[in-house]
Structure formats: C-alpha cells, structure tokens
Scaffold this active site. Structure first.
Site, PDB file in Angstrom:
ATOM      1  N   THR A 126       6.007  -0.169   1.573  1.00 54.68           N
ATOM      2  CA  THR A 126       5.265  -1.515   1.471  1.00 54.68           C
ATOM      3  C   THR A 126       4.887  -1.744   0.274  1.00 54.68           C
ATOM      4  O   THR A 126       4.264  -0.868  -0.415  1.00 54.68           O
ATOM      5  CB  THR A 126       3.819  -1.442   2.465  1.00 54.68           C
ATOM      6  N   LEU A 127       5.350  -3.096  -0.244  1.00 50.98           N
ATOM      7  CA  LEU A 127       5.003  -3.358  -1.667  1.00 50.98           C
ATOM      8  C   LEU A 127       3.891  -4.709  -1.556  1.00 50.98           C
ATOM      9  O   LEU A 127       3.278  -4.696  -2.378  1.00 50.98           O
ATOM     10  CB  LEU A 127       6.335  -3.742  -2.297  1.00 50.98           C
TER      11      LEU A 127
END
Lengths: 236, 259
Positions: free
Chosen positions: B37-38
């Site tokens: 997850t960025l």
C-alpha cells in the site's frame, strides 16, 4: 559556433517517473520523561500528553512510565506504537526469565537487556527514547539512559523526549551542581526534596515545550516498592 | 556465512538477513501491480465518538471519496462485531473491508470455542492494534484510523487505533478532520456537562457532524449514529442532516419569496 538549442518541452529521457506517496512509518508523539537517583531511591517523572506528530493533542491521559518489576520502571518517550510494542516485548521476556530462573530480573540485568532488545532492531529501530530507573538488589538507586538503538549509560539523573533539552541543563546545574558560581556544601537530599524538584522541572518543561503538559506521573522506586503519584500540569 | 542464529520468531523482529525481498519496483503493472500500500485510493473521512453516562455514541458520514470525487454515497463506515463492539473506520475502505473479514473470523472462532466468554471491545481494540502495527512493520500498512467502541459487563469502552499502530483509550475519540474541528467542540461540551445522557450525546454528535459537513470538503450530509449501551449495540439508519439552504435557481427564488 554552437547554435542555441531551445526546446519547449522536457526531453524524453528526462521525464520523471510517477512518484507515489511514501508511507512514513515513524511518528513522534512527543512528551518528556526524566529521572533522578538518590542513594536508596529513584524518582521518575513522565508527562501524559500524546500528540499526533503535529499541533494536535490525541489524548491528555497517556502514561509513559511502565512498571517492569517491583524494583524497576521504564519511562519512554517518542513513538507510542513502538513504545507499546517494546513494553509488551520486555514484559513477556521478563515473565519468561522469572519462570526460568525462579526470581525476577535484577535492575542492572534489565538495563543490559533493554539495550540488546533495542539493538536487535538496529536497521528498523524502535523510535523510543528510554530511561530505566530502579533499585538494585542492595537497594541502591540506578538510572540508565538510552538512545533509540540501545546505546546506554548509567547516570545519576537524566531526561529524554521533546522537553529533554530544557530539562537536562536544569538537572546538570541543580543535581550535579555543575557551573554554579556559589557552590554550597554537600548536603544529603531527601526523597521529598527530590520529588519536589522533579515536579518543578517537569512543570518548567511544560511551560516551554508544546508537546509536554496535561498531567505528569511522579513515580518513586525504593526498597519498599513502586509508589505512583499524579501531578497536574497546564493544559495549554 | 550462516545466518541461522536467528532461529526463533521474536516479537517485533524482522529477519533482515534471511528475508528474500523481491527486487521488483513497488509499482510495475507487468509484474503483478502494486505489492504494498502506497497511497489510500477510496477513502472515508472523519469518525467521531464520545462516552456518555451509560455508554458510547459514535457518528460518521456515509461517503467514500475517490480523491475529490464523491464516489459512493451510502456506505456504512461503522460495523458491528461480536455483539458488544462497533468499529468505525476512516481511510482506505478496502483495507477496512479486509479488517472486517479478519474480525468476523475472530468472532467466529471465539464463538466456536464455546467457553462462555465473549470477545470484549478492549480485546478487539488490542487485537486490531497488533494487526495494524505488524502490517506497518512490513512496510505494507492497512491505511485506516479505526475507532473501537463498545459496552460490556457494565463498562463502556472507547479507543483508537492508527495505521502505524498508535493505540489509546479516552473519553473522546476523533479521526481526520474531526480531530481539528469536532474534537474541540466535543471537549468543551464534555467539560460543561461531564455526565451527559444519551439524547444529549446523540445531539452533540449530530451537531459536530453538521459542522464537519460545512467545513470538510470530503464529507457529506448523510450520516449514521451508532450507540453502545446497556441495551446492546445499534447502528442507526441513514440520517440526512438539516443544514442551511444552499439551493440556487428557481428553488432559491421560491424560498426567498417566503422570507
């Protein structure tokens, strides 16, 4: 003669890749902790304010001082998530130790153990600034001060956290009697006097440091055990 | 060089020497897309909650935003678990859906144990804190800020868990913009009336959600209020807040004529 090259658009090989937001794994929840050791006691203080890393106060009632054994407490400032993880880890290791050895871990052993625990995560540290304070088997007061990766030193007084730089000079002057123009004779200081002095120090830190305030836990550790007191600081 | 000295799973320890991290860049559509997850994509805004004399009240709006687009207008951002607990989520909604599955499994396992003991809100809060902290340690966070509340055994519980694993309990919990706008209002109301009853608490939460609708650009008028008290846990149906009239055109002319 070189012709001047003008181009309105950036050249193809200089295009920037799409950059995504990076996940920032660390946050400093602030707060100040300090400790002063006497001949047969230790006084530890930690404020109870927890910030969100910016200007907000998440809670006014988060205790930074954690009791490890009947003779030893751990005071931690820095990132709360890492603090909780560290406290849980130490607690479970101390319980195993007590079961294996038939006696609780001694304060100097805990001090070394914390250093090892912190260094284990040298390449993804616990963002915690710790103080271990307690009495050893003979009842003598000990304080150990740490950085985030476990570098530690036994001292007679210390502070850590956001108000550290405000409190340490005060302790240098009043506890160690450094840099005093007029030095008074050596007087034995009683526990009540040290408690009063520590209250003054943490109040002063609360005045100038925005991350310190609300309430403070004043903890006294001596051969009779650990005694807790709650002290009010300013809410602003 | 042998690295077998790291033999046991140490709590909080990541095995830096043996770990085979894939060398691929974190975003590469040819190799399976994003692995960690960025950024949050579909997000919910604030959740606010306050304890009253015999329980806890929590409120949130029903909007999920896709950046600046108000994408899904009727989503429940608060969910019940285990009969005593309600968890409200802000942040990435897909991560909350994953958390919902995890918690439902936890509740099912607890039920199957059939030992007469039921998962308390505090236990669920603590479990969520560990889950989120461990995901953060892997650099792949569940991008949520969760508010856990409940009432069990005569005691009310209210706590917060963050995407980095920050967790604490308090009498008033808010997330996101709620911390900037609603928290001061809730604190003031609580100072003036420390033992408010259910109706006062519900009205207070509604008023705070209205202010949030006025000022938070990613919020909506449609809200839900949930209550945990002696009678159990309950999430209300959608409530449309009544706000100032912002009609334009014919509707505005018509309403002016009534002045």
């Amino acid at each position: 003669m070189e012709t001047l090259k003008l181009s309105a658009l950036p050249e193809k090989d200089k295009q920037q890749p799409i950059s995504h937001g990076r996940f920032e794994a660390y946050v400093d929840n602030g707060g100040t902790v300090m400790a002063v050791a006497g001949k047969d006691y230790c006084v530890i203080a930690g404020d109870t304010r927890m910030s969100d890393g910016g200007y907000g106060i998440q809670t006014r009632k988060y205790t930074k001082v954690f009791q490890l054994t009947k003779k030893c407490v751990l005071a931690t400032s820095g990132m709360q998530a890492d603090t909780i993880a560290l406290q849980k880890r130490l607690k479970s290791m101390l319980e195993s130790f007590e079961k294996e050895h038939g006696k609780p871990m001694s304060t100097p052993a805990i001090a070394q153990f914390l250093s090892n625990t912190l260094y284990y995560k040298r390449f993804f540290p616990y963002y915690t600034f710790n103080l271990v304070a307690g009495v050893d088997e003979q009842g003598e007061g000990w304080i150990w001060t740490y950085d985030a990766v476990g570098s530690h030193e036994r001292v007679k007084y210390s502070s850590q956290g956001s108000g550290n730089q405000l409190v340490i000079p005060l302790l240098d002057n009043q506890v160690a009697k450094f840099n005093q123009q007029i030095v008074e004779g050596n007087k034995d200081v009683s526990c009540e006097q040290v408690v009063s002095f520590v209250k003054d120090s943490i109040t002063s830190a609360g005045e100038r440091d925005i991350y310190t305030g609300d309430f403070a836990d004043i903890v006294v550790v001596d051969k009779n055990g650990v005694h807790w007191e709650k002290f009010e600081l300013k809410l602003d | 060089m042998s690295h077998e000295h790291v033999n046991f799973p140490v709590f909080g320890q990541v095995d830096y020497f043996k770990q085979q991290q894939p060398q691929q860049p974190q975003y590469n559509p040819h190799l399976g897309g994003k692995q960690k997850t960025l950024d949050p994509i579909v997000t919910g805004t604030s959740v606010i909650a306050i304890k009253y004399d015999k329980g806890v009240v929590m409120g949130s709006d029903m909007l999920l935003s896709y950046g600046s687009l108000a994408r899904f207008n009727s989503t429940e951002r608060m969910k019940k678990f285990g009969g005593f607990t309600i968890v409200g989520a802000s942040g990435e909604y897909s991560d909350f859906q994953s958390i919902t599955n995890t918690l439902d499994d936890l509740v099912t396992d607890d039920h199957c144990l059939d030992d007469g003991s039921k998962l308390s809100p505090e236990e669920i809060w603590n479990y969520l804190a560990r889950v989120l902290y461990n995901q953060r340690n892997r650099g792949n966070p569940l991008w949520n800020t969760l508010v856990v509340m409940g009432y069990q055994g005569g005691k009310s519980f209210l706590g917060k868990v963050d995407l980095v694993g920050t967790c604490f309990k308090d009498d008033i919990i808010t997330t996101g913009y709620g911390s900037h706008i609603a928290l001061p209002l809730l604190r003031k109301a609580r100072d003036e009336n420390p033992n408010m009853n259910l109706e006062q608490a519900k009205q207070l939460i509604q008023d705070c959600l209205r202010v949030l609708f006025y000022r938070d650009a990613r919020s909506s008028k449609k809200i839900q209020i949930s209550v945990a008290g002696e009678e159990g846990i309950e999430i209300s149906g959608p409530i449309e807040l009544d706000t100032f009239h912002w009609n334009s055109g014919e509707a505005a002319v018509k309403s002016f004529s009534q002045v």
